[in-house]
Design a protein around this motif. Structure first.
Motif, PDB file in Angstrom:
ATOM      1  N   SER A 291       0.817  -1.218   0.000  1.00 17.29           N
ATOM      2  CA  SER A 291       0.000   0.000   0.000  1.00 17.29           C
ATOM      3  C   SER A 291       0.847   1.262   0.000  1.00 17.29           C
ATOM      4  N   ALA A 292       2.161   1.124  -0.139  1.00 19.71           N
ATOM      5  CA  ALA A 292       3.055   2.277  -0.096  1.00 19.71           C
ATOM      6  C   ALA A 292       2.778   3.219  -1.266  1.00 19.71           C
ATOM      7  N   PRO A 293       2.992   4.531  -1.070  1.00 17.81           N
ATOM      8  CA  PRO A 293       2.811   5.478  -2.180  1.00 17.81           C
ATOM      9  C   PRO A 293       3.679   5.078  -3.375  1.00 17.81           C
ATOM     10  N   GLY A 294       3.069   5.123  -4.543  1.00 14.80           N
ATOM     11  CA  GLY A 294       3.813   4.817  -5.752  1.00 14.80           C
ATOM     12  C   GLY A 294       3.682   3.397  -6.252  1.00 14.80           C
ATOM     13  N   ILE A 295       3.085   2.493  -5.459  1.00 15.46           N
ATOM     14  CA  ILE A 295       2.955   1.121  -5.962  1.00 15.46           C
ATOM     15  C   ILE A 295       1.715   0.963  -6.839  1.00 15.46           C
ATOM     16  N   HIS A 296       0.705   1.801  -6.636  1.00 16.92           N
ATOM     17  CA  HIS A 296      -0.403   1.944  -7.583  1.00 16.92           C
ATOM     18  C   HIS A 296      -1.401   0.789  -7.605  1.00 16.92           C
ATOM     19  N   TYR A 297      -1.487   0.000  -6.537  1.00 16.50           N
ATOM     20  CA  TYR A 297      -2.636  -0.901  -6.417  1.00 16.50           C
ATOM     21  C   TYR A 297      -3.774  -0.124  -5.763  1.00 16.50           C
ATOM     22  N   ASP A 298      -4.972  -0.286  -6.301  1.00 17.12           N
ATOM     23  CA  ASP A 298      -6.149   0.416  -5.767  1.00 17.12           C
ATOM     24  C   ASP A 298      -6.801  -0.347  -4.629  1.00 17.12           C
ATOM     25  N   VAL A 299      -6.674  -1.679  -4.662  1.00 20.32           N
ATOM     26  CA  VAL A 299      -7.369  -2.543  -3.706  1.00 20.32           C
ATOM     27  C   VAL A 299      -6.394  -3.602  -3.215  1.00 20.32           C
ATOM     28  N   ILE A 300      -6.416  -3.863  -1.910  1.00 22.60           N
ATOM     29  CA  ILE A 300      -5.676  -4.977  -1.331  1.00 22.60           C
ATOM     30  C   ILE A 300      -6.689  -5.972  -0.796  1.00 22.60           C
ATOM     31  N   SER A 301      -6.609  -7.197  -1.291  1.00 19.44           N
ATOM     32  CA  SER A 301      -7.505  -8.248  -0.836  1.00 19.44           C
ATOM     33  C   SER A 301      -6.849  -9.000   0.317  1.00 19.44           C
ATOM     34  N   LEU A 302      -7.615  -9.267   1.366  1.00 16.60           N
ATOM     35  CA  LEU A 302      -7.111  -9.893   2.584  1.00 16.60           C
ATOM     36  C   LEU A 302      -7.614 -11.324   2.699  1.00 16.60           C
ATOM     37  N   ASP A 303      -6.736 -12.221   3.166  1.00 14.04           N
ATOM     38  CA  ASP A 303      -7.218 -13.551   3.488  1.00 14.04           C
ATOM     39  C   ASP A 303      -7.872 -13.534   4.868  1.00 14.04           C
ATOM     40  N   TRP A 304      -8.473 -14.661   5.256  1.00 15.51           N
ATOM     41  CA  TRP A 304      -9.308 -14.691   6.463  1.00 15.51           C
ATOM     42  C   TRP A 304      -8.515 -14.644   7.760  1.00 15.51           C
ATOM     43  N   THR A 305      -7.190 -14.769   7.692  1.00 16.77           N
ATOM     44  CA  THR A 305      -6.377 -14.718   8.915  1.00 16.77           C
ATOM     45  C   THR A 305      -5.985 -13.296   9.289  1.00 16.77           C
ATOM     46  N   MET A 306      -6.349 -12.317   8.469  1.00 15.27           N
ATOM     47  CA  MET A 306      -5.962 -10.931   8.721  1.00 15.27           C
ATOM     48  C   MET A 306      -7.115 -10.175   9.364  1.00 15.27           C
ATOM     49  N   ASP A 307      -6.808  -9.427  10.402  1.00 18.90           N
ATOM     50  CA  ASP A 307      -7.824  -8.662  11.116  1.00 18.90           C
ATOM     51  C   ASP A 307      -8.168  -7.383  10.347  1.00 18.90           C
ATOM     52  N   PRO A 308      -9.438  -7.152  10.038  1.00 21.14           N
ATOM     53  CA  PRO A 308      -9.800  -5.969   9.250  1.00 21.14           C
ATOM     54  C   PRO A 308      -9.414  -4.646   9.907  1.00 21.14           C
TER      55      PRO A 308
END
Length: 387
Positions: A291-308
């Motif tokens: 999610s760092a500036p300049g990487i240019h992904y709009d969405v990060i999808s999380l697996d179920w082990t990650m806390d929202p």
């Protein structure tokens, strides 16, 4: 069922695939997921499901009884048919479609034979054993020739959707594809692929770069064909240590959105704004770098082990999150599905910058009606919370 088949590209030269614009397709009636990615407030949470077209659906199994897996992938009319099956079954409940294809079409385009074996999954009869096998791979892959069937399926499906929802294109990420190409199929520990990283790091980087080049071209071609969103599946990210991820996965993941958008901008400035999603399964440590500036992904999808809540705190407010119910939740009673879905929605927030999904794909023995219960819970609970 037909015997597994390998993939052979057309022998004749083909004209470059036509650049399609929205004017070539029916008007979009449901842009909820696109509005969320733009950061707009929405009336309810949009939802789609990884592997939403697949073996859990009886209508899909009916088609697979007639055709080999890669025959479905390589036949645009069949790929369109099965892509639309969940959209038809769950009318009004899905806010995006994803083209029926496979991440392993890229190794096929590079010249490796890939079979889909019943009860086993993907199988490479001749995987890459050591760097001397890099010479077996094609160079200067013409994606619009080798994978034209994917583009034709996308264009056909965009028309078949009749504007009901947007259409995703997708690819496997370079490390995940490299691992398949070396392991020869699924693996519990990816020991063969990780041996390459430690024993032959420079040759591994050469392979990763060659795969990246084809990945970029394939995403560009899918956008030209009519895909409205793109997702990059780094399904085996979590098998890497943080240091190995930083060395052998992240540099190539960084290239993808930058190069895709630059290529699309030369074709159409509007097309270069296509949203791109990254799913680095299991890579908890990578949220900040992705999610760092300049990487240019709009969405990060999380697996179920990650806390929202923790994920939101780590990526900030300008990235859209996607996910992340455990697929096994769909084995639970419908009331439990609704209760757990409410908890998930409350943690993510329901008004902006969130797309509901599972934390991975549908499983073959899921009950389709339990997916319906999940989709209805997303609709009803998020509408209630946003009222």
């Amino acid at each position: 069922m037909a015997a597994p088949t390998s993939v052979t590209a057309p022998a004749t030269a083909l004209e470059p695939y036509k650049l399609h614009t929205d004017a070539d397709f029916p008007p979009l009636k449901n842009d909820l997921i696109l509005r969320v990615i733009r950061g707009e407030d929405v009336e309810r949470v949009p939802v789609w499901i990884m592997r939403q077209a697949g073996r859990y659906l009886p209508e899909f199994r009916e088609e697979r009884a007639k055709h080999d897996f890669f025959t479905v992938c390589r036949t645009p009319a069949l790929a369109c048919l099965v892509t639309l099956q969940p959209i038809d079954r769950y009318a009004g409940l899905l806010d995006a479609s994803i083209i029926f294809s496979d991440i392993l079409v890229i190794p096929q385009a590079l010249g490796l034979e890939v079979q889909m074996l019943p009860g086993k999954g993907p199988h490479f009869p001749e995987p890459l054993v050591d760097p001397s096998h890099l010479g077996r791979l094609k160079t200067d892959v013409d994606v619009e020739r080798e994978l034209r069937y994917v583009m034709e399926a996308i264009t056909l499906t965009r028309k078949g959707l009749e504007g009901r929802c947007p259409l995703f294109g997708f690819v496997g990420a370079p490390w995940t594809l490299m691992a398949y190409m070396i392991e020869g199929g699924g693996s519990k520990n990816l020991s063969k692929a990780k041996t390459w990283l430690g024993r032959w790091p420079e040759e591994s980087k050469e392979l990763l770069q060659r795969v990246t080049d084809v990945v970029v071209d394939h995403l560009v071609a899918q956008a030209k064909a009519g895909a409205q969103l793109l997702q990059v599946f780094e399904s085996w990210a979590g098998e890497l240590s943080p240091d190995y991820f930083a060395t052998f996965a992240l540099p190539y993941l960084r290239q993808i959105p930058t190069r895709v958008r630059a290529a699309l901008h030369t074709l159409s400035p509007t097309l270069s704004q296509i949203p791109i999603v990254v799913f680095a399964r299991g890579a908890h440590y990578a949220l900040e770098s992705l999610s760092a500036p300049g990487i240019h992904y709009d969405v990060i999808s999380l697996d179920w082990t990650m806390d929202p809540v923790a994920a939101r705190n780590r990526v900030g407010e300008t990235i859209t999150l996607q996910g992340n119910a455990d697929p096994c939740l769909l084995y639970a009673p419908k009331e439990t599905i609704k209760k757990e879905t409410r908890l998930m929605l409350e943690k993510f927030g329901t008004r902006r910058r969130y797309i509901a999904n599972l934390g991975h794909g549908m499983l073959p023995d899921h009950d389709p009606e339990h997916l319906r219960a999940y989709l209805e819970a997303i609709r009803d609970v998020s509408s209630e919370l946003n009222a």
